[in-house]
Design a protein around this motif. Structure first.
Motif, PDB file in Angstrom:
ATOM      1  N   ARG A  16       0.834  -1.201   0.000  1.00 27.79           N
ATOM      2  CA  ARG A  16       0.000   0.000   0.000  1.00 27.79           C
ATOM      3  C   ARG A  16       0.870   1.253   0.000  1.00 27.79           C
ATOM      4  NH1 ARG A  16      -2.463   3.330   3.914  1.00 27.79           N
ATOM      5  NH2 ARG A  16      -4.474   4.204   3.227  1.00 27.79           N
ATOM      6  N   ARG A  17       1.944   1.273   0.799  1.00 29.66           N
ATOM      7  CA  ARG A  17       2.833   2.438   0.842  1.00 29.66           C
ATOM      8  C   ARG A  17       3.535   2.622  -0.495  1.00 29.66           C
ATOM      9  NH1 ARG A  17       5.296   5.292   5.196  1.00 29.66           N
ATOM     10  NH2 ARG A  17       7.125   6.466   4.477  1.00 29.66           N
ATOM     11  N   PHE A  18       4.034   1.530  -1.071  1.00 32.40           N
ATOM     12  CA  PHE A  18       4.708   1.606  -2.372  1.00 32.40           C
ATOM     13  C   PHE A  18       3.764   2.193  -3.414  1.00 32.40           C
ATOM     14  CE2 PHE A  18       5.724   0.051  -6.550  1.00 32.40           C
ATOM     15  CZ  PHE A  18       7.100   0.085  -6.624  1.00 32.40           C
ATOM     16  N   PHE A  19       2.539   1.715  -3.449  1.00 35.14           N
ATOM     17  CA  PHE A  19       1.583   2.185  -4.452  1.00 35.14           C
ATOM     18  C   PHE A  19       1.276   3.666  -4.263  1.00 35.14           C
ATOM     19  CE2 PHE A  19      -2.792   3.124  -5.720  1.00 35.14           C
ATOM     20  CZ  PHE A  19      -2.745   2.764  -7.060  1.00 35.14           C
ATOM     21  N   ARG A  20       1.115   4.130  -3.038  1.00 38.79           N
ATOM     22  CA  ARG A  20       0.768   5.530  -2.797  1.00 38.79           C
ATOM     23  C   ARG A  20       1.892   6.463  -3.249  1.00 38.79           C
ATOM     24  NH1 ARG A  20      -1.409   6.756   3.070  1.00 38.79           N
ATOM     25  NH2 ARG A  20      -1.814   8.763   2.012  1.00 38.79           N
ATOM     26  N   VAL A  21       3.141   6.097  -2.936  1.00 42.11           N
ATOM     27  CA  VAL A  21       4.270   6.931  -3.354  1.00 42.11           C
ATOM     28  C   VAL A  21       4.402   6.938  -4.873  1.00 42.11           C
ATOM     29  CG1 VAL A  21       6.782   7.199  -3.261  1.00 42.11           C
ATOM     30  CG2 VAL A  21       5.515   6.591  -1.190  1.00 42.11           C
ATOM     31  N   ALA A  22       4.384   5.738  -5.474  1.00 45.59           N
ATOM     32  CA  ALA A  22       4.565   5.643  -6.924  1.00 45.59           C
ATOM     33  C   ALA A  22       3.423   6.317  -7.672  1.00 45.59           C
ATOM     34  CB  ALA A  22       4.683   4.173  -7.334  1.00 45.59           C
ATOM     35  N   ALA A  68       2.994  13.426   2.459  1.00 43.69           N
ATOM     36  CA  ALA A  68       4.222  13.432   3.242  1.00 43.69           C
ATOM     37  C   ALA A  68       3.937  13.398   4.742  1.00 43.69           C
ATOM     38  CB  ALA A  68       5.060  14.663   2.891  1.00 43.69           C
ATOM     39  N   ILE A  69       2.942  14.173   5.185  1.00 42.00           N
ATOM     40  CA  ILE A  69       2.602  14.178   6.608  1.00 42.00           C
ATOM     41  C   ILE A  69       2.090  12.807   7.035  1.00 42.00           C
ATOM     42  CG2 ILE A  69       0.990  15.126   8.308  1.00 42.00           C
ATOM     43  CD1 ILE A  69       1.209  17.797   6.880  1.00 42.00           C
ATOM     44  N   ASP A  70       1.338  12.154   6.161  1.00 37.98           N
ATOM     45  CA  ASP A  70       0.786  10.845   6.491  1.00 37.98           C
ATOM     46  C   ASP A  70       1.854   9.751   6.497  1.00 37.98           C
ATOM     47  OD1 ASP A  70      -1.114   8.929   7.085  1.00 37.98           O
ATOM     48  OD2 ASP A  70      -1.611   8.558   4.984  1.00 37.98           O
ATOM     49  N   LEU A  71       2.765   9.784   5.514  1.00 35.65           N
ATOM     50  CA  LEU A  71       3.743   8.706   5.375  1.00 35.65           C
ATOM     51  C   LEU A  71       5.064   8.999   6.078  1.00 35.65           C
ATOM     52  CD1 LEU A  71       3.307   7.685   1.617  1.00 35.65           C
ATOM     53  CD2 LEU A  71       2.236   6.684   3.636  1.00 35.65           C
ATOM     54  N   GLY A  72       5.476  10.275   6.115  1.00 38.34           N
ATOM     55  CA  GLY A  72       6.768  10.605   6.704  1.00 38.34           C
ATOM     56  C   GLY A  72       7.904  10.080   5.838  1.00 38.34           C
ATOM     57  N   GLY A  73       9.037   9.761   6.470  1.00 34.84           N
ATOM     58  CA  GLY A  73      10.154   9.157   5.766  1.00 34.84           C
ATOM     59  C   GLY A  73      10.738  10.042   4.683  1.00 34.84           C
ATOM     60  N   VAL A  74      11.041   9.412   3.540  1.00 33.42           N
ATOM     61  CA  VAL A  74      11.693  10.112   2.437  1.00 33.42           C
ATOM     62  C   VAL A  74      10.821  11.231   1.887  1.00 33.42           C
ATOM     63  CG1 VAL A  74      12.600   9.820   0.097  1.00 33.42           C
ATOM     64  CG2 VAL A  74      13.069   8.089   1.830  1.00 33.42           C
TER      65      VAL A  74
END
Length: 562
Positions: A16-22, A68-74
């Motif tokens: 799910r995280r990969f899909f949201r970023v991509a 960005a606020i939801d995922l953080g990180g990079v």
């Protein structure tokens, strides 16, 4: 005593995280291609694309901010970089992103306590006399708490976020995927190796997760600026630091982007911008080791001493967060210094030589065209302040370069990825601090010193020896080349090639225009024929489809044509 166990955490939703970023970057790139590269180049649509551009990209900046606020990180790192580019991005877009530096959600205290106790092997109250439960700052990879040691020394503790290694791994995997398919776009593929750049970004970012390496970087930075009264780095407490915890001297001050507070404290913002810029000249051209994450959250200004007679307050710039640093090889430092010297001395050829030595200029670039382009660039930018640079006639500037730089003979070497990022951030910080800052006048003394070093003593002797060796090599090859020339001439195989760049480009443009005109005429004929047949109740869908295809083909620009 055995280490306390870490608190168990739920599994990271990798897919799910990969899909949201991509998916975000896929939509952004698709939007740029359709609106700005396809439709935006058509005379009948350009006006609408220009009128809506700021609002369109502001919508994307808001979406990125939420992501960005939801995922953080990079994603926070990317947002922090974009938020400093006030010299490039519209103010409305920067305004949406700038809050990312302060709006990262903090980690619950129970997880912070568990991390500290697991790393140091003792209960929290055995390690610290006091510990503030609320973080003073929450960053992309960790957060900072204030505490006091049992000897009453005030300290700041940087604790890594739980599962951050997995988050970073997923984010980088998504960026790798996006970069891999962006390489299919010709103009990008010809100028840079995006997958290689992502690998360099991955290397530096993953190293940032090791806080012991960050301690090493901070201490090296301290040594480099030991004699500079305007730069300060907090002292590291090695006894309490691990790979996931960094304990340092507590420093308080004014964030470099808090302009009202700086003015109230009597800080001369123009002098502050100059001191910061000079610090980076030293890092990039003398030390070969630079702080690669100078966003406002990592730069604080601390007033020191009494105010001067002119009412200005002496200050010290404090650098924080040395996780993201990079080194510059000596050969690259020399090339960059040559470029800087060429800029301030207004010598285009010196700039080209420096850029070519570090791989920024592509091997097949035409020096004469580059010199003409740089002369145009000088005419618009030389000797101007940041405020004046922001007010230049962009349309005239780009129009003057469009013919000369049609093929854009530049590329971004992998080794300069973070240096380019850092220069962008510092440019944005300086533009915000002091729009009247004159980069050229501040750089000139450095450039003159570099030129003197190049033309004196040992450096001059080495250059003469190297030039002599190259001359002897070239002379030794003349007989062989002359023989090849005369043999080809005697056999009738001698060819003379003349490159007329502008004529060739004009011819190609005329050919493309004629081909589009022909396609448009054919499409019109098909539309008229289909309309006549349809009036006679004879419906031919293939004619409509073919006419539509020809019409689209005639309107869209060709991306991969030279």
């Amino acid at each position: 005593m055995s280490k306390p166990e870490l608190v168990s955490l739920p599994n990271v939703p990798r897919r799910r995280r990969f899909f949201r970023v991509a998916w975000f970057f896929v939509r952004l790139v698709a939007h740029i291609i359709v609106w700005d590269l396809l439709l935006g180049r058509q005379f009948w649509f350009r006006w609408y694309a220009d009128r809506t551009r700021i609002e369109r990209y502001r919508r994307f900046s808001r979406r990125f901010r939420d992501l960005a606020i939801d995922l953080g990180g990079v994603m926070i790192k990317l947002g922090q970089f974009a938020s400093t580019r006030v010299d490039v991005l519209p103010p409305a877009v920067v305004e949406d992103l700038i809050g990312l530096q302060d709006e990262v959600s903090p980690v619950p205290f129970r997880l912070i306590q568990a991390t500290i106790e697991h790393e140091l092997g003792q209960p929290l109250d055995h390690i610290f006399k006091t510990f503030e439960r609320e973080p003073i700052a929450a960053a992309s990879f960790g957060q900072v708490h204030f505490a006091t040691l049992h000897n009453d020394q005030p300290i700041a503790i940087k604790i890594q976020r739980p599962q951050i290694e997995q988050f970073v791994e997923i984010d980088i995997a998504a960026l790798r995927w996006v970069a891999s398919w962006m390489q299919y776009y010709g103009p990008i593929r010809r100028r840079t190796d995006l997958p290689a750049l992502i690998e360099e970004f991955s290397r530096i970012t993953l190293r940032e997760l090791d806080y012991l390496s960050e301690a090493d970087h901070a201490e090296r930075f301290q040594r480099n600026f030991a004699g500079n009264d305007h730069i300060y780095v907090p002292k590291i407490q090695r006894d309490y630091s691990t790979e996931r915890i960094l304990v340092m001297e507590r420093i308080e001050g004014i964030k470099i982007s808090e302009y009202a507070a700086l003015d109230a404290a009597g800080i001369d913002r123009l002098d502050l911008a100059e001191k910061l810029y000079l610090a980076y000249l030293q890092q990039c051209f003398t030390d070969g080791f630079f702080h690669a994450d100078p966003h406002p959250g990592n730069l604080f200004v601390r007033p020191v001493g009494e105010r001067l007679a002119n009412g200005k307050q002496p200050f010290v710039i404090t650098f924080l967060d040395f996780g993201m640093v990079d080194s510059i090889p000596q050969s690259v430092m020399d090339g960059l210094a040559t470029i800087a010297a060429g800029v301030v001395m207004r010598e285009p050829q010196r700039m080209i030589d420096g850029a070519r030595s570090i791989g920024v200029v592509m091997p097949n670039a035409n020096d004469q065209q580059l010199r003409q382009a740089l002369e145009i660039w000088f005419s618009y930018t030389y000797g101007r302040t940041i405020r004046e640079l922001q007010q230049i006639d962009v349309e005239g500037f780009v129009g003057g370069l469009s013919e000369l730089l049609y093929d854009l003979p530049f590329q971004l070497p992998q080794s300069l990825l973070f240096l380019g990022r850092t220069v962008g951030i510092i440019g944005g910080v300086a533009a915000g601090l002091a729009p009247d800052f004159d980069i050229f006048s501040v750089t000139k003394p450095f450039a003159l010193r570099f030129i003197r070093e190049q033309t004196s003593g040992r450096d001059l002797r080495e250059r003469v020896i190297n030039e002599g060796r190259e001359l002897i090599t070239d002379l030794s090859q003349i007989p062989r080349h002359a023989k090849q020339f005369y043999v080809k001439a005697a056999q009738g195989d001698l060819q003379v090639r003349t490159e007329i760049v502008k004529l060739e480009r004009t011819t190609k443009r005329i050919e493309r225009a004629l081909s589009r005109l022909t396609a448009g005429i054919a499409a019109s004929a098909l539309i008229i024929s289909a309309s006549i047949l349809q009036a006679q109740q004879i419906y031919s869908p293939w004619m409509w489809w073919l006419a539509g295809g020809l019409l689209i083909w005639s309107l869209l620009p060709r991306f991969n044509q030279n």
